[in-house]
Design a protein around this motif. Structure first.
Motif, PDB file in Angstrom:
ATOM      1  N   MET A 255       0.850  -1.188   0.000  1.00 32.07           N
ATOM      2  CA  MET A 255       0.000   0.000   0.000  1.00 32.07           C
ATOM      3  C   MET A 255       0.892   1.247   0.000  1.00 32.07           C
ATOM      4  SD  MET A 255      -2.917   1.174   2.753  1.00 32.07           S
ATOM      5  CE  MET A 255      -3.922  -0.255   2.330  1.00 32.07           C
ATOM      6  N   PRO A 256       0.663   2.183  -0.926  1.00 29.90           N
ATOM      7  CA  PRO A 256       1.511   3.383  -0.984  1.00 29.90           C
ATOM      8  C   PRO A 256       1.342   4.240   0.265  1.00 29.90           C
ATOM      9  CG  PRO A 256      -0.383   3.596  -2.433  1.00 29.90           C
ATOM     10  CD  PRO A 256      -0.368   2.168  -1.965  1.00 29.90           C
ATOM     11  N   HIS A 257       2.431   4.900   0.672  1.00 29.60           N
ATOM     12  CA  HIS A 257       2.413   5.734   1.873  1.00 29.60           C
ATOM     13  C   HIS A 257       2.206   7.200   1.506  1.00 29.60           C
ATOM     14  CE1 HIS A 257       3.616   2.304   4.289  1.00 29.60           C
ATOM     15  NE2 HIS A 257       4.590   2.064   3.423  1.00 29.60           N
ATOM     16  N   PHE A 258       1.384   7.450   0.501  1.00 29.88           N
ATOM     17  CA  PHE A 258       1.085   8.822   0.104  1.00 29.88           C
ATOM     18  C   PHE A 258      -0.294   8.862  -0.544  1.00 29.88           C
ATOM     19  CE2 PHE A 258       3.306   6.781  -3.381  1.00 29.88           C
ATOM     20  CZ  PHE A 258       2.516   7.079  -4.480  1.00 29.88           C
ATOM     21  N   TYR A 259      -0.802  10.070  -0.698  1.00 31.42           N
ATOM     22  CA  TYR A 259      -2.104  10.285  -1.328  1.00 31.42           C
ATOM     23  C   TYR A 259      -1.903  10.939  -2.692  1.00 31.42           C
ATOM     24  CZ  TYR A 259      -4.268   9.544   3.277  1.00 31.42           C
ATOM     25  OH  TYR A 259      -4.674   9.025   4.471  1.00 31.42           O
ATOM     26  N   SER A 260      -2.770  10.616  -3.632  1.00 33.63           N
ATOM     27  CA  SER A 260      -2.763  11.254  -4.944  1.00 33.63           C
ATOM     28  C   SER A 260      -4.180  11.694  -5.286  1.00 33.63           C
ATOM     29  CB  SER A 260      -2.247  10.299  -6.025  1.00 33.63           C
ATOM     30  OG  SER A 260      -0.877  10.003  -5.821  1.00 33.63           O
ATOM     31  N   VAL A 261      -4.296  12.897  -5.808  1.00 33.62           N
ATOM     32  CA  VAL A 261      -5.592  13.444  -6.205  1.00 33.62           C
ATOM     33  C   VAL A 261      -5.497  13.880  -7.657  1.00 33.62           C
ATOM     34  CG1 VAL A 261      -7.260  15.306  -5.868  1.00 33.62           C
ATOM     35  CG2 VAL A 261      -6.194  14.215  -3.884  1.00 33.62           C
ATOM     36  N   LYS A 262      -6.384  13.353  -8.502  1.00 34.25           N
ATOM     37  CA  LYS A 262      -6.408  13.732  -9.905  1.00 34.25           C
ATOM     38  C   LYS A 262      -7.455  14.827 -10.100  1.00 34.25           C
ATOM     39  CE  LYS A 262      -5.995  10.545 -13.062  1.00 34.25           C
ATOM     40  NZ  LYS A 262      -6.307   9.411 -13.987  1.00 34.25           N
ATOM     41  N   GLU A 263      -7.092  15.840 -10.869  1.00 34.32           N
ATOM     42  CA  GLU A 263      -7.988  16.968 -11.120  1.00 34.32           C
ATOM     43  C   GLU A 263      -8.127  17.191 -12.625  1.00 34.32           C
ATOM     44  OE1 GLU A 263     -10.574  18.865 -10.760  1.00 34.32           O
ATOM     45  OE2 GLU A 263      -9.820  19.745  -8.890  1.00 34.32           O
ATOM     46  N   ALA A 264      -9.352  17.370 -13.072  1.00 30.35           N
ATOM     47  CA  ALA A 264      -9.592  17.668 -14.489  1.00 30.35           C
ATOM     48  C   ALA A 264      -9.335  19.142 -14.756  1.00 30.35           C
ATOM     49  CB  ALA A 264     -11.027  17.310 -14.860  1.00 30.35           C
ATOM     50  N   VAL A 265      -8.898  19.436 -15.960  1.00 28.61           N
ATOM     51  CA  VAL A 265      -8.647  20.811 -16.375  1.00 28.61           C
ATOM     52  C   VAL A 265      -9.677  21.177 -17.435  1.00 28.61           C
ATOM     53  CG1 VAL A 265      -6.991  22.424 -17.368  1.00 28.61           C
ATOM     54  CG2 VAL A 265      -6.182  20.542 -15.929  1.00 28.61           C
ATOM     55  N   PHE A 266     -10.527  22.141 -17.119  1.00 32.90           N
ATOM     56  CA  PHE A 266     -11.584  22.556 -18.040  1.00 32.90           C
ATOM     57  C   PHE A 266     -11.249  23.913 -18.656  1.00 32.90           C
ATOM     58  CE2 PHE A 266     -13.858  19.715 -15.113  1.00 32.90           C
ATOM     59  CZ  PHE A 266     -14.496  18.888 -16.016  1.00 32.90           C
ATOM     60  N   PRO A 267     -11.538  24.093 -19.947  1.00 35.76           N
ATOM     61  CA  PRO A 267     -11.174  25.347 -20.643  1.00 35.76           C
ATOM     62  C   PRO A 267     -12.245  26.424 -20.510  1.00 35.76           C
ATOM     63  CG  PRO A 267     -12.088  23.800 -22.220  1.00 35.76           C
ATOM     64  CD  PRO A 267     -12.120  23.099 -20.867  1.00 35.76           C
ATOM     65  N   PHE A 268     -12.734  26.679 -19.276  1.00 31.04           N
ATOM     66  CA  PHE A 268     -13.805  27.641 -19.106  1.00 31.04           C
ATOM     67  C   PHE A 268     -13.415  29.030 -19.617  1.00 31.04           C
ATOM     68  CE2 PHE A 268     -15.151  24.826 -15.405  1.00 31.04           C
ATOM     69  CZ  PHE A 268     -16.200  24.273 -16.109  1.00 31.04           C
ATOM     70  N   ASN A 269     -12.121  29.389 -19.493  1.00 36.35           N
ATOM     71  CA  ASN A 269     -11.703  30.718 -19.912  1.00 36.35           C
ATOM     72  C   ASN A 269     -11.822  30.918 -21.418  1.00 36.35           C
ATOM     73  OD1 ASN A 269      -9.625  28.856 -20.360  1.00 36.35           O
ATOM     74  ND2 ASN A 269      -8.049  30.452 -20.327  1.00 36.35           N
TER      75      ASN A 269
ATOM     76  N   GLY B 276       0.935  13.852  -2.098  1.00 40.37           N
ATOM     77  CA  GLY B 276       1.424  14.360  -0.823  1.00 40.37           C
ATOM     78  C   GLY B 276       1.271  13.335   0.275  1.00 40.37           C
ATOM     79  N   ASP B 277       1.804  13.672   1.420  1.00 40.41           N
ATOM     80  CA  ASP B 277       1.732  12.771   2.568  1.00 40.41           C
ATOM     81  C   ASP B 277       0.330  12.698   3.151  1.00 40.41           C
ATOM     82  OD1 ASP B 277       4.450  12.227   2.366  1.00 40.41           O
ATOM     83  OD2 ASP B 277       5.002  13.904   3.670  1.00 40.41           O
ATOM     84  N   THR B 278      -0.493  13.728   2.877  1.00 35.85           N
ATOM     85  CA  THR B 278      -1.875  13.748   3.364  1.00 35.85           C
ATOM     86  C   THR B 278      -2.802  14.069   2.194  1.00 35.85           C
ATOM     87  OG1 THR B 278      -1.848  16.118   3.869  1.00 35.85           O
ATOM     88  CG2 THR B 278      -1.110  14.616   5.617  1.00 35.85           C
ATOM     89  N   PHE B 279      -4.096  13.770   2.379  1.00 36.09           N
ATOM     90  CA  PHE B 279      -5.071  14.129   1.355  1.00 36.09           C
ATOM     91  C   PHE B 279      -5.081  15.638   1.147  1.00 36.09           C
ATOM     92  CE2 PHE B 279      -9.297  15.895   0.584  1.00 36.09           C
ATOM     93  CZ  PHE B 279      -9.554  15.382  -0.680  1.00 36.09           C
TER      94      PHE B 279
END
Length: 352
Positions: free
Chosen positions: A1-15, A38-41
């Protein structure tokens, strides 16, 4: 089990689509994705938002959060309100949400919905009095009523959460950013929205003004002429040239508004006129030595909209720029990347 957190974010072209309602819908497509680790969420979410270029509330200064939620979320918004108050925000809310917050003992200012009369929430947004929005809705009418808030927030670059889960995640990220979840990133790039100023280099401003002049003096008249010519062909419903010209006009006018908005909030910094202290600041050109590979790279730290990694320009909000800000020649910095930590030694720092 990895000892870190990963968060994926979508990039939207609203501009690229001024005036569009940014509420999520099934037909939406992103133009890319980024990931924060990172080490935390909280740390991972914080980095993902920065990497996607998403606005997040500033960490300092006077900040007011606007809260307006649907009935099922009235209980959950209380904890969000407490977190925001602890982070130094003041609160304002529409009548029903304010009643729930006041019943829980939280200080809150009442603000009108758009149809309730002025001054209302959109007025506050246009006056740059709002730094963060939490607005959950349900039902077609409520979604339509709040669309003007979302569009205005988008144009003013005010962070906006449409779910309680998202609002709680932002609060956790802000707590991380100010150090409550461990060491905050060096040179945190979060700026206070109340200040409403965005750093930009002289070259970046010049480029935008040249583009704006071209759009107003050449592109706009050309598309107006094309529309007039297409009208003469008659039967606009089946007139492909007319519809293509109108679509092009929409893009041109949208880009003009976007550039004018950027210039209105730009803080133009001429690094050549700043004292040469040897420290890394916005606008400098810095050479780095990768201590793992001995490869040398040179970057110029610029504004968010000027960044082009292929040309050696990195955004002041990028992880490497945040790690470099404030460092001096000879210092060693550690840049956290999804592939692990990378060590760089700061070489020359030039004011070009």
């Amino acid at each position: 089990m990895p000892h870190f957190y990963s968060v994926k974010e979508a990039v939207f072209p609203f501009n690229k689509f001024p005036g569009v309602d940014p509420i999520l819908s099934p037909e939406m497509k992103s133009t890319g994705e980024v990931m924060g680790s990172g080490d935390t969420f909280a740390e991972a979410f914080f980095k993902a938002q920065l990497g996607a270029g998403e606005a997040i509330p500033g960490l300092t200064g006077e900040r007011k959060a606007f809260l307006s939620v649907r009935e099922p979320d009235k209980t959950g918004i209380i904890e969000v309100g407490r977190s925001l108050l602890a982070l130094g925000f003041t609160l304002c809310a529409t009548r029903g949400t304010a009643a729930a917050l006041e019943a829980a003992g939280l200080a809150v200012e009442h603000v009108n919905k758009v149809y309730e009369g002025r001054p209302h929430i959109v007025d506050l947004l246009k006056n740059d009095e709002i730094a963060y929005i939490v607005n959950t809705t349900e039902g077609r009418q409520a979604i339509n009523d709040s669309s003007v808030i979302r569009r205005t927030a988008l144009s003013r670059k005010v962070p906006y959460a449409t779910t309680l889960a998202g609002a709680n995640a932002v609060c956790m990220a802000l707590e991380y950013g100010r150090g409550d979840y461990g060491a905050a990133p060096s040179g945190s790039a979060c700026r206070s929205k109340s200040m409403n100023k965005v750093p930009m280099t002289v070259a970046g401003e010049r480029s935008l003004r040249e583009e704006l002049d071209h759009l107003k003096s050449e592109a706009r008249p050309q598309v107006i002429a094309a529309i007039a010519e297409a009208r003469e062909h008659g039967d606009l419903k089946e007139n492909a040239e007319y519809h293509a010209a109108r679509e092009q006009q929409g893009f041109i006018e949208g880009r003009i508004q976007e550039i004018e908005s950027k210039l209105s909030v730009a803080q133009v910094i001429d690094v050549t006129k700043l004292p040469k202290t040897g420290k890394v600041i916005f606008g400098v050109t810095v050479s780095l030595l990768n201590l793992d590979t001995d490869a040398e790279v040179t970057y110029r730290i610029v504004g968010e909209d000027e960044a082009n990694i292929k040309s050696g320009r990195i955004s002041v909000t990028s992880p490497i720029a945040r790690a470099l800000i404030g460092k001096e020649e000879g210092d060693v910095v550690v840049v956290k990347t999804p592939g692990g930590d990378v060590e760089y030694e700061v070489g020359s720092v030039e004011h070009l």
